[in-house]
Write a protein that holds these residues in place. Structure first.
Motif, PDB file in Angstrom:
ATOM      1  N   ASP A  10       0.840  -1.188   0.000  1.00  0.00           N
ATOM      2  CA  ASP A  10       0.000   0.000   0.000  1.00  0.00           C
ATOM      3  C   ASP A  10       0.881   1.246   0.000  1.00  0.00           C
ATOM      4  O   ASP A  10       1.406   1.656   1.023  1.00  0.00           O
ATOM      5  N   LYS A  11       1.032   1.862  -1.166  1.00  0.00           N
ATOM      6  CA  LYS A  11       1.944   2.995  -1.321  1.00  0.00           C
ATOM      7  C   LYS A  11       1.381   4.298  -0.772  1.00  0.00           C
ATOM      8  O   LYS A  11       2.132   5.231  -0.530  1.00  0.00           O
ATOM      9  N   ILE A  12       0.077   4.377  -0.593  1.00  0.00           N
ATOM     10  CA  ILE A  12      -0.503   5.641  -0.130  1.00  0.00           C
ATOM     11  C   ILE A  12      -0.900   5.607   1.343  1.00  0.00           C
ATOM     12  O   ILE A  12      -1.457   6.569   1.854  1.00  0.00           O
ATOM     13  N   GLN A  13      -0.579   4.523   2.033  1.00  0.00           N
ATOM     14  CA  GLN A  13      -0.964   4.370   3.442  1.00  0.00           C
ATOM     15  C   GLN A  13      -0.505   5.545   4.308  1.00  0.00           C
ATOM     16  O   GLN A  13      -1.254   6.061   5.114  1.00  0.00           O
ATOM     17  N   SER A  14       0.715   5.985   4.119  1.00  0.00           N
ATOM     18  CA  SER A  14       1.238   7.062   4.972  1.00  0.00           C
ATOM     19  C   SER A  14       0.603   8.418   4.664  1.00  0.00           C
ATOM     20  O   SER A  14       0.690   9.338   5.465  1.00  0.00           O
ATOM     21  N   PHE A  15      -0.054   8.535   3.511  1.00  0.00           N
ATOM     22  CA  PHE A  15      -0.701   9.792   3.137  1.00  0.00           C
ATOM     23  C   PHE A  15      -2.173   9.834   3.537  1.00  0.00           C
ATOM     24  O   PHE A  15      -2.793  10.891   3.492  1.00  0.00           O
ATOM     25  N   ARG A  16      -2.724   8.685   3.885  1.00  0.00           N
ATOM     26  CA  ARG A  16      -4.159   8.612   4.156  1.00  0.00           C
ATOM     27  C   ARG A  16      -4.588   9.491   5.325  1.00  0.00           C
ATOM     28  O   ARG A  16      -5.456  10.340   5.180  1.00  0.00           O
ATOM     29  N   GLN A  17      -4.017   9.286   6.482  1.00  0.00           N
ATOM     30  CA  GLN A  17      -4.464   9.982   7.680  1.00  0.00           C
ATOM     31  C   GLN A  17      -4.363  11.504   7.548  1.00  0.00           C
ATOM     32  O   GLN A  17      -5.332  12.207   7.836  1.00  0.00           O
ATOM     33  N   CYS A  61     -15.614  17.973  -4.838  1.00  0.00           N
ATOM     34  CA  CYS A  61     -14.219  17.542  -5.006  1.00  0.00           C
ATOM     35  C   CYS A  61     -13.664  16.953  -3.715  1.00  0.00           C
ATOM     36  O   CYS A  61     -12.998  15.912  -3.742  1.00  0.00           O
ATOM     37  N   LEU A  62     -13.940  17.595  -2.587  1.00  0.00           N
ATOM     38  CA  LEU A  62     -13.393  17.103  -1.319  1.00  0.00           C
ATOM     39  C   LEU A  62     -14.018  15.774  -0.903  1.00  0.00           C
ATOM     40  O   LEU A  62     -13.331  14.913  -0.355  1.00  0.00           O
ATOM     41  N   ILE A  63     -15.299  15.584  -1.181  1.00  0.00           N
ATOM     42  CA  ILE A  63     -15.910  14.279  -0.895  1.00  0.00           C
ATOM     43  C   ILE A  63     -15.317  13.215  -1.816  1.00  0.00           C
ATOM     44  O   ILE A  63     -15.076  12.079  -1.393  1.00  0.00           O
ATOM     45  N   SER A  64     -15.033  13.590  -3.062  1.00  0.00           N
ATOM     46  CA  SER A  64     -14.377  12.665  -3.983  1.00  0.00           C
ATOM     47  C   SER A  64     -12.984  12.285  -3.469  1.00  0.00           C
ATOM     48  O   SER A  64     -12.568  11.128  -3.574  1.00  0.00           O
ATOM     49  N   VAL A  65     -12.278  13.255  -2.900  1.00  0.00           N
ATOM     50  CA  VAL A  65     -10.956  12.977  -2.318  1.00  0.00           C
ATOM     51  C   VAL A  65     -11.084  11.990  -1.169  1.00  0.00           C
ATOM     52  O   VAL A  65     -10.284  11.049  -1.057  1.00  0.00           O
ATOM     53  N   LEU A  66     -12.080  12.199  -0.310  1.00  0.00           N
ATOM     54  CA  LEU A  66     -12.279  11.237   0.790  1.00  0.00           C
ATOM     55  C   LEU A  66     -12.515   9.837   0.256  1.00  0.00           C
ATOM     56  O   LEU A  66     -11.962   8.863   0.775  1.00  0.00           O
ATOM     57  N   TYR A  67     -13.340   9.720  -0.769  1.00  0.00           N
ATOM     58  CA  TYR A  67     -13.593   8.407  -1.355  1.00  0.00           C
ATOM     59  C   TYR A  67     -12.299   7.807  -1.896  1.00  0.00           C
ATOM     60  O   TYR A  67     -11.981   6.643  -1.630  1.00  0.00           O
ATOM     61  N   ARG A  68     -11.553   8.591  -2.651  1.00  0.00           N
ATOM     62  CA  ARG A  68     -10.337   8.072  -3.279  1.00  0.00           C
ATOM     63  C   ARG A  68      -9.287   7.665  -2.256  1.00  0.00           C
ATOM     64  O   ARG A  68      -8.622   6.643  -2.407  1.00  0.00           O
ATOM     65  N   VAL A  69      -9.125   8.456  -1.205  1.00  0.00           N
ATOM     66  CA  VAL A  69      -8.062   8.158  -0.247  1.00  0.00           C
ATOM     67  C   VAL A  69      -8.455   7.016   0.695  1.00  0.00           C
ATOM     68  O   VAL A  69      -7.592   6.295   1.193  1.00  0.00           O
ATOM     69  N   LEU A  70      -9.733   6.836   0.925  1.00  0.00           N
ATOM     70  CA  LEU A  70     -10.176   5.749   1.798  1.00  0.00           C
ATOM     71  C   LEU A  70     -10.448   4.453   1.043  1.00  0.00           C
ATOM     72  O   LEU A  70     -10.675   3.418   1.660  1.00  0.00           O
ATOM     73  N   ASN A  89      -9.269  -0.677  -2.588  1.00  0.00           N
ATOM     74  CA  ASN A  89      -8.960  -1.478  -3.777  1.00  0.00           C
ATOM     75  C   ASN A  89      -8.565  -0.598  -4.966  1.00  0.00           C
ATOM     76  O   ASN A  89      -9.023  -0.791  -6.068  1.00  0.00           O
ATOM     77  N   TYR A  90      -7.691   0.367  -4.720  1.00  0.00           N
ATOM     78  CA  TYR A  90      -7.177   1.185  -5.815  1.00  0.00           C
ATOM     79  C   TYR A  90      -6.110   0.384  -6.562  1.00  0.00           C
ATOM     80  O   TYR A  90      -5.577  -0.592  -6.038  1.00  0.00           O
ATOM     81  N   PRO A  91      -5.778   0.780  -7.786  1.00  0.00           N
ATOM     82  CA  PRO A  91      -4.747   0.030  -8.536  1.00  0.00           C
ATOM     83  C   PRO A  91      -3.366   0.196  -7.906  1.00  0.00           C
ATOM     84  O   PRO A  91      -2.729   1.226  -8.043  1.00  0.00           O
ATOM     85  N   ARG A  92      -2.915  -0.795  -7.185  1.00  0.00           N
ATOM     86  CA  ARG A  92      -1.672  -0.719  -6.402  1.00  0.00           C
ATOM     87  C   ARG A  92      -0.439  -0.488  -7.266  1.00  0.00           C
ATOM     88  O   ARG A  92       0.496   0.171  -6.833  1.00  0.00           O
ATOM     89  N   GLU A  93      -0.428  -1.036  -8.465  1.00  0.00           N
ATOM     90  CA  GLU A  93       0.744  -0.852  -9.322  1.00  0.00           C
ATOM     91  C   GLU A  93       0.857   0.592  -9.812  1.00  0.00           C
ATOM     92  O   GLU A  93       1.913   1.003 -10.276  1.00  0.00           O
ATOM     93  N   GLN A  94      -0.217   1.367  -9.678  1.00  0.00           N
ATOM     94  CA  GLN A  94      -0.203   2.779 -10.073  1.00  0.00           C
ATOM     95  C   GLN A  94      -0.481   3.672  -8.867  1.00  0.00           C
ATOM     96  O   GLN A  94      -1.128   4.702  -8.974  1.00  0.00           O
ATOM     97  N   GLY A  95       0.033   3.296  -7.714  1.00  0.00           N
ATOM     98  CA  GLY A  95      -0.252   4.001  -6.478  1.00  0.00           C
ATOM     99  C   GLY A  95       0.182   5.451  -6.470  1.00  0.00           C
ATOM    100  O   GLY A  95      -0.528   6.326  -5.986  1.00  0.00           O
ATOM    101  N   GLU A  96       1.349   5.717  -7.030  1.00  0.00           N
ATOM    102  CA  GLU A  96       1.850   7.094  -7.043  1.00  0.00           C
ATOM    103  C   GLU A  96       1.003   7.989  -7.941  1.00  0.00           C
ATOM    104  O   GLU A  96       0.674   9.123  -7.570  1.00  0.00           O
ATOM    105  N   GLN A  97       0.637   7.492  -9.105  1.00  0.00           N
ATOM    106  CA  GLN A  97      -0.216   8.268 -10.003  1.00  0.00           C
ATOM    107  C   GLN A  97      -1.600   8.470  -9.398  1.00  0.00           C
ATOM    108  O   GLN A  97      -2.195   9.550  -9.530  1.00  0.00           O
TER     109      GLN A  97
END
Length: 113
Positions: free
Chosen positions: A10-17, A62-71, A74-82
């Motif tokens: 999980d490449k975005i774990q540290s950015f979630r909180q 937009c901000l609700i969309s961000v909450l959905y995306r960051v939480l 099952n996002y594409p892990r191989e494209q975590g940075e993008q």
């Protein structure tokens, strides 16, 4: 054991909180602004009131969309940075649009006083 391996990937774990916290705080401020803005008169007409309202609704969406995306787990892990970069761009766009609406309203109230 698979669960532990998935967490390691999980490449975005540290950015979630931090992103969830910032988004929640900003949504709270925007909704507080909207609750008082709806009750007030706009000094320079309905057109600018619609512009401010549209900015607020766009920013909130937009901000609700961000909450959905960051939480989303099952996002594409191989494209975590993008995936995170796009989420960050949506976050910044939402904040800027909402700020523009607040700035327009503050400017209108300043010039009317």
């Amino acid at each position: 054991m698979i669960v532990g391996a998935n967490l390691m990937e999980d490449k975005i774990q540290s950015f979630r909180q931090p992103l969830v916290t910032a988004t929640g705080i900003l949504l709270g401020f925007i909704l507080n602004f909207m609750s008082s803005w709806v009750k007030s008169d706009v000094p320079l007409g309905d057109v600018l009131a619609y512009v401010v309202g549209l900015c607020m609704i766009t920013g909130i969406t937009c901000l609700i969309s961000v909450l959905y995306r960051v939480l989303r787990m099952n996002y594409p892990r191989e494209q975590g940075e993008q995936y995170y970069q796009r989420t960050l761009r949506v976050f910044m766009f939402g904040v800027c649009v909402a700020f523009a609406g607040v700035f327009i309203d503050a400017t209108l109230n300043f010039w009317a006083a």
